[in-house]
Design a protein around this motif. Sequence first.
Motif, PDB file in Angstrom:
ATOM      1  N   LYS A 161      -8.756  66.433  78.530  1.00  0.00           N
ATOM      2  CA  LYS A 161      -8.800  67.599  79.410  1.00  0.00           C
ATOM      3  C   LYS A 161      -7.413  68.202  79.607  1.00  0.00           C
ATOM      4  N   THR A 162      -6.403  67.362  79.883  1.00  0.00           N
ATOM      5  CA  THR A 162      -5.070  67.908  80.159  1.00  0.00           C
ATOM      6  C   THR A 162      -4.428  68.500  78.911  1.00  0.00           C
ATOM      7  N   TYR A 163      -4.624  67.861  77.761  1.00  0.00           N
ATOM      8  CA  TYR A 163      -4.068  68.421  76.521  1.00  0.00           C
ATOM      9  C   TYR A 163      -4.768  69.728  76.161  1.00  0.00           C
ATOM     10  N   ARG A 164      -6.074  69.796  76.391  1.00  0.00           N
ATOM     11  CA  ARG A 164      -6.789  71.029  76.084  1.00  0.00           C
ATOM     12  C   ARG A 164      -6.371  72.149  77.033  1.00  0.00           C
ATOM     13  N   ASP A 165      -6.256  71.840  78.322  1.00  0.00           N
ATOM     14  CA  ASP A 165      -5.820  72.850  79.284  1.00  0.00           C
ATOM     15  C   ASP A 165      -4.430  73.378  78.915  1.00  0.00           C
ATOM     16  N   GLU A 166      -3.564  72.491  78.488  1.00  0.00           N
ATOM     17  CA  GLU A 166      -2.221  72.885  78.060  1.00  0.00           C
ATOM     18  C   GLU A 166      -2.292  73.841  76.866  1.00  0.00           C
ATOM     19  N   TYR A 167      -3.171  73.553  75.929  1.00  0.00           N
ATOM     20  CA  TYR A 167      -3.376  74.412  74.751  1.00  0.00           C
ATOM     21  C   TYR A 167      -3.863  75.798  75.200  1.00  0.00           C
ATOM     22  N   MET A 168      -4.849  75.826  76.129  1.00  0.00           N
ATOM     23  CA  MET A 168      -5.393  77.104  76.579  1.00  0.00           C
ATOM     24  C   MET A 168      -4.356  77.911  77.352  1.00  0.00           C
ATOM     25  N   ASP A 169      -3.505  77.233  78.125  1.00  0.00           N
ATOM     26  CA  ASP A 169      -2.429  77.937  78.826  1.00  0.00           C
ATOM     27  C   ASP A 169      -1.481  78.587  77.823  1.00  0.00           C
ATOM     28  N   ARG A 170      -1.251  77.921  76.713  1.00  0.00           N
ATOM     29  CA  ARG A 170      -0.336  78.424  75.690  1.00  0.00           C
ATOM     30  C   ARG A 170      -0.906  79.670  75.005  1.00  0.00           C
ATOM     31  N   ILE A 171      -2.179  79.623  74.611  1.00  0.00           N
ATOM     32  CA  ILE A 171      -2.740  80.783  73.926  1.00  0.00           C
ATOM     33  C   ILE A 171      -3.072  81.920  74.895  1.00  0.00           C
ATOM     34  N   HIS A 172      -3.134  81.611  76.177  1.00  0.00           N
ATOM     35  CA  HIS A 172      -3.300  82.654  77.193  1.00  0.00           C
ATOM     36  C   HIS A 172      -2.160  83.674  77.099  1.00  0.00           C
ATOM     37  N   GLU A 173      -0.959  83.196  76.781  1.00  0.00           N
ATOM     38  CA  GLU A 173       0.189  84.094  76.692  1.00  0.00           C
ATOM     39  C   GLU A 173       0.024  85.113  75.567  1.00  0.00           C
ATOM     40  N   GLU A 174      -0.758  84.752  74.550  1.00  0.00           N
ATOM     41  CA  GLU A 174      -1.000  85.657  73.427  1.00  0.00           C
ATOM     42  C   GLU A 174      -2.096  86.669  73.748  1.00  0.00           C
ATOM     43  N   PHE A 175      -3.106  86.239  74.516  1.00  0.00           N
ATOM     44  CA  PHE A 175      -4.232  87.111  74.873  1.00  0.00           C
ATOM     45  C   PHE A 175      -4.511  87.004  76.377  1.00  0.00           C
ATOM     46  N   PRO A 176      -3.615  87.514  77.217  1.00  0.00           N
ATOM     47  CA  PRO A 176      -3.769  87.329  78.673  1.00  0.00           C
ATOM     48  C   PRO A 176      -4.996  88.004  79.267  1.00  0.00           C
ATOM     49  N   MET A 177      -5.554  88.994  78.561  1.00  0.00           N
ATOM     50  CA  MET A 177      -6.695  89.727  79.133  1.00  0.00           C
ATOM     51  C   MET A 177      -7.944  88.863  79.309  1.00  0.00           C
ATOM     52  N   TYR A 178      -8.007  87.703  78.636  1.00  0.00           N
ATOM     53  CA  TYR A 178      -9.176  86.815  78.776  1.00  0.00           C
ATOM     54  C   TYR A 178      -8.993  85.789  79.898  1.00  0.00           C
ATOM     55  N   ASN A 179      -7.793  85.735  80.437  1.00  0.00           N
ATOM     56  CA  ASN A 179      -7.445  84.843  81.556  1.00  0.00           C
ATOM     57  C   ASN A 179      -7.789  83.378  81.267  1.00  0.00           C
ATOM     58  N   TRP A 180      -7.468  82.923  80.065  1.00  0.00           N
ATOM     59  CA  TRP A 180      -7.733  81.528  79.692  1.00  0.00           C
ATOM     60  C   TRP A 180      -6.934  80.547  80.536  1.00  0.00           C
ATOM     61  N   LYS A 181      -5.837  81.007  81.120  1.00  0.00           N
ATOM     62  CA  LYS A 181      -5.044  80.129  81.984  1.00  0.00           C
ATOM     63  C   LYS A 181      -5.891  79.655  83.167  1.00  0.00           C
ATOM     64  N   LYS A 182      -6.838  80.501  83.564  1.00  0.00           N
ATOM     65  CA  LYS A 182      -7.713  80.144  84.689  1.00  0.00           C
ATOM     66  C   LYS A 182      -9.045  79.563  84.212  1.00  0.00           C
ATOM     67  N   ASN A 183      -9.725  80.262  83.282  1.00  0.00           N
ATOM     68  CA  ASN A 183     -11.088  79.825  82.919  1.00  0.00           C
ATOM     69  C   ASN A 183     -11.127  78.825  81.771  1.00  0.00           C
ATOM     70  N   LYS A 184      -9.969  78.606  81.086  1.00  0.00           N
ATOM     71  CA  LYS A 184      -9.848  77.625  80.002  1.00  0.00           C
ATOM     72  C   LYS A 184     -10.827  77.858  78.854  1.00  0.00           C
ATOM     73  N   GLY A 185     -11.370  79.068  78.745  1.00  0.00           N
ATOM     74  CA  GLY A 185     -12.284  79.383  77.651  1.00  0.00           C
ATOM     75  C   GLY A 185     -13.751  79.201  77.992  1.00  0.00           C
ATOM     76  N   TYR A 186     -14.043  78.763  79.213  1.00  0.00           N
ATOM     77  CA  TYR A 186     -15.443  78.574  79.608  1.00  0.00           C
ATOM     78  C   TYR A 186     -16.122  79.926  79.828  1.00  0.00           C
ATOM     79  N   PRO A 187     -17.446  79.967  79.772  1.00  0.00           N
ATOM     80  CA  PRO A 187     -18.178  81.243  79.833  1.00  0.00           C
ATOM     81  C   PRO A 187     -18.330  81.787  81.250  1.00  0.00           C
TER      82      PRO A 187
END
Length: 219
Positions: A161-187
């Motif tokens: 979970k923590t490694y995946r969240d870290e990954y999603m925080d990183r790619i959030h910087e590339e596509f901030p409009m999806y807010n992956w930093k918060k939703n982590k890619g969940y629907p």
Amino acid sequence: MLASTFSELILEAGTDEAGRGCLAGPVTAAAVILSPTFNNSILNDSKQLSEKVREKLRPIIEEQAVTFAVTHLLPNEIDEINILNASMKGMQESVLKLNVVPEFIIVDGNRSLNAKLGLKNTTGKQFTAEEIELLKSIPNQSIIKGDSKYLSIAAASVLAKTYRDEYMDRIHEEFPMYNWKKNKGYPTKEHREAIRKYGPTKYHRMSFRLLPEQLSLDL
């Protein structure tokens, strides 16, 4: 209090994954072997812990584990072999990365670790015959809700979970409009609305239903 081992063998690895139900990002798996003397009263299924507690536990697990490994399986591989196979393959790859060969493996869920070994996919890691034989040779047991029953599976769930969240925080910087930093890619509603507005990215799982039927993508 979670149990130390299922098999009572010293080198028992616990495995788990995170992100199976997400629309974007990898499914992340981990394998952990803990010392028989490892003890932590806070450690539990990562879903039952706050982000703050998970982040506190991660370095404790990493420092005190006999060995651990984490694997990301990316969306293109998920789309090719499906999410269930990708989740299992991630756990298999994590076991192969461990510094020592486990004597026994406990797996969160209801599928044997040996399920679908050596898939002939074109993306991601390809298992050698030796790796397949090694995985086949290790006894394993699947345990439903194992992450709330055994320390090593709970530890694996926290690392995944923590490694995946870290990954999603990183790619959030590339596509901030999806807010992956918060939703982590969940629907979430916000995530799906962003997909509807901006379309999918290279990090989205195209084999998943990205939008409800009442919405559509302009591609």
